[in-house]
Design a protein around this motif. Structure first.
Motif, PDB file in Angstrom:
ATOM      1  N   PRO A  84      49.509   3.160  39.142  1.00 20.26           N
ATOM      2  CA  PRO A  84      50.876   2.634  38.973  1.00 20.26           C
ATOM      3  C   PRO A  84      51.821   3.221  40.024  1.00 20.26           C
ATOM      4  CG  PRO A  84      50.025   3.529  36.905  1.00 20.26           C
ATOM      5  CD  PRO A  84      49.041   3.887  37.978  1.00 20.26           C
ATOM      6  N   GLU A  85      52.919   2.559  40.226  1.00 20.71           N
ATOM      7  CA  GLU A  85      53.954   2.994  41.171  1.00 20.71           C
ATOM      8  C   GLU A  85      54.316   4.463  40.931  1.00 20.71           C
ATOM      9  OE1 GLU A  85      56.903   1.913  44.127  1.00 20.71           O
ATOM     10  OE2 GLU A  85      55.583   0.486  43.129  1.00 20.71           O
ATOM     11  N   GLY A  86      54.392   5.248  42.021  1.00 22.10           N
ATOM     12  CA  GLY A  86      54.789   6.649  41.903  1.00 22.10           C
ATOM     13  C   GLY A  86      53.619   7.610  41.720  1.00 22.10           C
ATOM     14  N   CYS A 105      45.093   9.116  38.166  1.00 21.31           N
ATOM     15  CA  CYS A 105      46.343   8.849  38.877  1.00 21.31           C
ATOM     16  C   CYS A 105      47.237  10.045  38.568  1.00 21.31           C
ATOM     17  CB  CYS A 105      46.990   7.553  38.377  1.00 21.31           C
ATOM     18  SG  CYS A 105      46.007   6.078  38.733  1.00 21.31           S
ATOM     19  N   VAL A 106      47.751  10.702  39.617  1.00 14.62           N
ATOM     20  CA  VAL A 106      48.539  11.923  39.419  1.00 14.62           C
ATOM     21  C   VAL A 106      49.898  11.813  40.100  1.00 14.62           C
ATOM     22  CG1 VAL A 106      46.512  13.421  39.214  1.00 14.62           C
ATOM     23  CG2 VAL A 106      47.529  13.040  41.459  1.00 14.62           C
ATOM     24  N   GLN A 130      55.584  20.273  37.605  1.00 17.13           N
ATOM     25  CA  GLN A 130      54.286  20.108  36.973  1.00 17.13           C
ATOM     26  C   GLN A 130      53.624  18.837  37.473  1.00 17.13           C
ATOM     27  OE1 GLN A 130      54.387  20.407  32.730  1.00 17.13           O
ATOM     28  NE2 GLN A 130      55.000  22.548  32.783  1.00 17.13           N
ATOM     29  N   THR A 131      52.293  18.845  37.427  1.00 16.39           N
ATOM     30  CA  THR A 131      51.522  17.668  37.807  1.00 16.39           C
ATOM     31  C   THR A 131      51.090  16.972  36.526  1.00 16.39           C
ATOM     32  OG1 THR A 131      50.743  18.755  39.812  1.00 16.39           O
ATOM     33  CG2 THR A 131      49.480  16.857  39.044  1.00 16.39           C
ATOM     34  N   VAL A 132      51.388  15.710  36.436  1.00 15.53           N
ATOM     35  CA  VAL A 132      50.938  14.927  35.283  1.00 15.53           C
ATOM     36  C   VAL A 132      49.884  13.940  35.778  1.00 15.53           C
ATOM     37  CG1 VAL A 132      53.078  15.155  33.960  1.00 15.53           C
ATOM     38  CG2 VAL A 132      52.819  13.245  35.530  1.00 15.53           C
ATOM     39  N   SER A 133      48.933  13.637  34.909  1.00 18.76           N
ATOM     40  CA  SER A 133      47.874  12.700  35.303  1.00 18.76           C
ATOM     41  C   SER A 133      47.560  11.754  34.163  1.00 18.76           C
ATOM     42  CB  SER A 133      46.616  13.466  35.719  1.00 18.76           C
ATOM     43  OG  SER A 133      46.103  14.188  34.626  1.00 18.76           O
ATOM     44  N   ILE A 134      47.103  10.584  34.552  1.00 12.62           N
ATOM     45  CA  ILE A 134      46.628   9.584  33.583  1.00 12.62           C
ATOM     46  C   ILE A 134      45.281   9.091  34.104  1.00 12.62           C
ATOM     47  CG2 ILE A 134      48.915   8.831  32.786  1.00 12.62           C
ATOM     48  CD1 ILE A 134      48.684   6.434  34.725  1.00 12.62           C
ATOM     49  N   SER A 135      44.456   8.574  33.216  1.00 12.29           N
ATOM     50  CA  SER A 135      43.186   7.992  33.661  1.00 12.29           C
ATOM     51  C   SER A 135      43.491   6.777  34.520  1.00 12.29           C
ATOM     52  CB  SER A 135      42.340   7.568  32.462  1.00 12.29           C
ATOM     53  OG  SER A 135      41.884   8.709  31.785  1.00 12.29           O
ATOM     54  N   ARG A 136      42.780   6.671  35.627  1.00 18.40           N
ATOM     55  CA  ARG A 136      43.001   5.529  36.515  1.00 18.40           C
ATOM     56  C   ARG A 136      42.425   4.273  35.869  1.00 18.40           C
ATOM     57  NH1 ARG A 136      41.022   5.293  42.768  1.00 18.40           N
ATOM     58  NH2 ARG A 136      41.934   3.288  43.282  1.00 18.40           N
TER      59      ARG A 136
END
Length: 164
Positions: A84-86, A105-106, A130-136
């Motif tokens: 996603p964007e960003g 996706c981070v 902080q680094t946030v991540s979601i499953s791609r």
């Protein structure tokens, strides 16, 4: 002339050429896979060659049937969709420490923004980042053929999936 007409001509040429059986099947697969509206699932003539392909892929020593007349070869494959964007593509390490192929996706965020508690020390500010991540996300149609349009000279990417 649409690419379907051009591919139809390739199919006819393939049927007349010597190694017809394999080439004809490869051209049928290419024609069906590049059908977008409807997809190959909505074209009854595409069910036999595509079902044959799906079955053949499960057997050892599978070789993708190609259509030499179209100059496309085997399709490309991209398992993951764009982030996603960003977000940027990142990887999660497995138990052995090896990074998996871009499965996250981070993005880096400042979790303290908007809070006004006077002055921050530099340590405090660092802890805000902080680094946030979601499953791609996975692609529903991960395979693609890049087909050159002879009229425009442009190459168009045609995505397709192999779930029935």
């Amino acid at each position: 002339m649409s690419h379907h007409v051009v591919l139809g001509l390739f199919l006819t040429a393939a049927a007349l050429s010597a190694p017809a059986a394999a080439s004809e099947w490869g051209c049928e697969v290419l024609l069906c896979a590049s059908s977008s509206n409807p997809s190959w699932r909505g074209v009854s003539a595409c069910h036999p060659p595509m079902n044959r392909l799906i079955s053949a892929m499960k057997k050892p020593g599978f070789d993708w049937p190609t259509c030499p007349e179209a100059g496309t070869g085997s399709p490309g494959h991209e398992r993951y969709a764009d982030c996603p964007e960003g977000y940027q593509v990142g990887s999660r390490g497995d138990r052995n420490g090896f990074a998996r192929e871009g499965d996250l996706c981070v993005k880096t965020v400042n979790i303290c923004q908007g809070r006004t508690h006077g002055l921050y020390s530099s340590d405090r500010q660092r802890s805000c980042i902080q680094t946030v991540s979601i499953s791609r996300p996975l692609r529903s149609e991960p395979y693609y053929f890049d087909i050159r349009n002879d009229t425009s000279g442009q190459t168009e990417r045609h995505w397709f999936g192999l779930n029935r």
